[in-house]
Write a protein that holds these residues in place. Structure first.
Motif, PDB file in Angstrom:
ATOM      1  N   ASP A 274     -15.977 -25.152  17.510  1.00  0.00           N
ATOM      2  CA  ASP A 274     -16.801 -25.793  18.594  1.00  0.00           C
ATOM      3  C   ASP A 274     -16.146 -25.914  19.888  1.00  0.00           C
ATOM      4  O   ASP A 274     -16.808 -25.883  20.743  1.00  0.00           O
ATOM      5  N   ASP A 275     -14.792 -25.703  19.958  1.00  0.00           N
ATOM      6  CA  ASP A 275     -13.850 -25.573  21.359  1.00  0.00           C
ATOM      7  C   ASP A 275     -13.908 -24.303  21.937  1.00  0.00           C
ATOM      8  O   ASP A 275     -13.503 -24.204  22.917  1.00  0.00           O
ATOM      9  N   LYS A 276     -13.597 -23.288  20.864  1.00  0.00           N
ATOM     10  CA  LYS A 276     -13.239 -21.880  21.597  1.00  0.00           C
ATOM     11  C   LYS A 276     -14.151 -20.768  21.207  1.00  0.00           C
ATOM     12  O   LYS A 276     -14.024 -19.532  21.574  1.00  0.00           O
ATOM     13  N   GLY A 277     -15.254 -21.071  20.282  1.00  0.00           N
ATOM     14  CA  GLY A 277     -16.270 -20.261  20.096  1.00  0.00           C
ATOM     15  C   GLY A 277     -16.154 -19.284  18.674  1.00  0.00           C
ATOM     16  O   GLY A 277     -15.045 -19.448  18.007  1.00  0.00           O
ATOM     17  N   LEU A 278     -16.975 -18.409  18.682  1.00  0.00           N
ATOM     18  CA  LEU A 278     -17.106 -17.802  16.966  1.00  0.00           C
ATOM     19  C   LEU A 278     -15.954 -16.689  17.005  1.00  0.00           C
ATOM     20  O   LEU A 278     -15.250 -16.618  16.053  1.00  0.00           O
ATOM     21  N   GLU A 279     -15.732 -16.105  18.167  1.00  0.00           N
ATOM     22  CA  GLU A 279     -14.508 -15.080  18.017  1.00  0.00           C
ATOM     23  C   GLU A 279     -13.352 -15.501  17.512  1.00  0.00           C
ATOM     24  O   GLU A 279     -12.790 -15.176  16.938  1.00  0.00           O
ATOM     25  N   ALA A 280     -12.906 -16.856  18.438  1.00  0.00           N
ATOM     26  CA  ALA A 280     -11.721 -17.398  18.063  1.00  0.00           C
ATOM     27  C   ALA A 280     -11.709 -18.079  16.606  1.00  0.00           C
ATOM     28  O   ALA A 280     -10.459 -17.878  15.900  1.00  0.00           O
ATOM     29  N   TYR A 281     -12.709 -18.382  16.047  1.00  0.00           N
ATOM     30  CA  TYR A 281     -12.823 -18.957  14.864  1.00  0.00           C
ATOM     31  C   TYR A 281     -12.917 -17.773  13.783  1.00  0.00           C
ATOM     32  O   TYR A 281     -12.183 -17.907  12.938  1.00  0.00           O
TER      33      TYR A 281
END
Length: 296
Positions: A29-36
């Motif tokens: 939610d906070d940093k986006g798909l790539e960070a996840y």
């Protein structure tokens, strides 16, 4: 020969319902798909903590240990992609869960696959997917946050249900909401011998009842409870309905508007299904709980 799902209880569950992925979801939610995605790969060998529905799933799967032909099939059905699913797979292996089938949709709504997987019950933390499943006539519920204090393993799976809008249809509940208690009681008395309509969890309860019928009553590995806010004066229609359907509930509690959480805790439910936040906000503190939405 193809694997036959006939006469089995098939449960599809999202990864967030089975494991505690709230930290990972916040990263998304906070940093986006790539960070996840990167976080999951970096922690691939770190088993996830158990989630709300873990105890329910683990105890259900334990039933299979007594049979050559397993009765319970659990499927991971997730909006994750297959690569981020590697950590889920490692966690399944870590906890020795007998889960052999999965679907990874990479963001695509999962409800379209429920029929293909022959799903009897769908559990997810994603309310939109749950709503789509209910609209498609599949029993489904949104898992609520619950941190298990201990990992309870039991020889009996205990499932508790609300009545109206869960096992039964919601027509009586609508009368109560729109016209009040006296109108509801009068309606139930007038229709005491007329079965209630089937709610979203009827099919699921029927499959459970069919499994229970394979065992002597005192040796069934699944025990069910109806915990309803109805008064005892309305019990006749409820019991006549279950009899007409040819299904059973092992225990029934007519709470007359009193909060349900203490009874459900005493029953020892592995999971509780209700449509009302007013009850779920209390039960979720001690019992894995899930909200059943109205069909739209």
């Amino acid at each position: 020969m193809a694997y036959d799902l006939k006469n089995k209880l098939v449960i599809a569950i999202s990864s967030r319902a089975l494991f505690d992925l709230e930290k990972e979801n916040r990263i998304f939610d906070d940093k986006g798909l790539e960070a996840y995605y990167n976080y999951q790969l970096e922690h691939e060998e770190t088993p996830l903590e158990v989630g709300t529905a873990f105890r329910f799933v683990k105890n259900l799967l334990a039933i299979n240990k007594s049979f050559d032909d397993k009765l319970i099939e659990v499927i991971i059905l997730s909006r994750n992609n297959a690569a981020t699913g590697l950590r889920i797979g490692r966690s399944i292996e870590h906890y020795q869960l007998e889960i052999e089938r999965s679907g990874w949709t990479a963001g695509t709504p999962v409800a379209r696959y429920l029929d293909a997987f022959k799903v009897d019950l769908f559990l997810s933390a994603h309310s939109e997917d749950v709503q789509d499943a209910i609209n498609a006539d599949v029993a489904a519920a949104t898992i609520l946050p619950h941190k298990p204090s201990v990992d309870i393993e039991s020889d009996i799976v205990r499932i508790a249900f609300d009545g109206d809008a869960v096992i039964f249809g919601d027509e009586s509940e609508k009368i109560y909401q729109e016209k009040g208690l006296e109108a509801f009681l009068a309606y139930e008395r007038e229709n005491a011998k007329n079965p209630l309509s089937k709610g979203p969890f009827f099919k699921f309860l029927k499959v459970i009842s069919d499994i229970q019928d394979r065992f002597p009553m005192e040796k069934s590995p699944i025990r069910t409870a109806l915990v309803t806010a109805r008064n005892f004066s309305t019990h006749e229609r409820v019991l006549r309905t279950l009899d007409a359907w040819g299904v059973r509930v092992d225990e029934a509690f007519f709470q007359g508007g009193v909060q349900k959480y203490e009874v459900i805790k005493a029953f020892g439910a592995d999971i509780f299904f209700d449509d009302q936040d007013a009850h779920l906000k209390y039960t979720a503190k001690d019992t894995p709980s899930a909200k059943v939405p109205y069909k739209s």
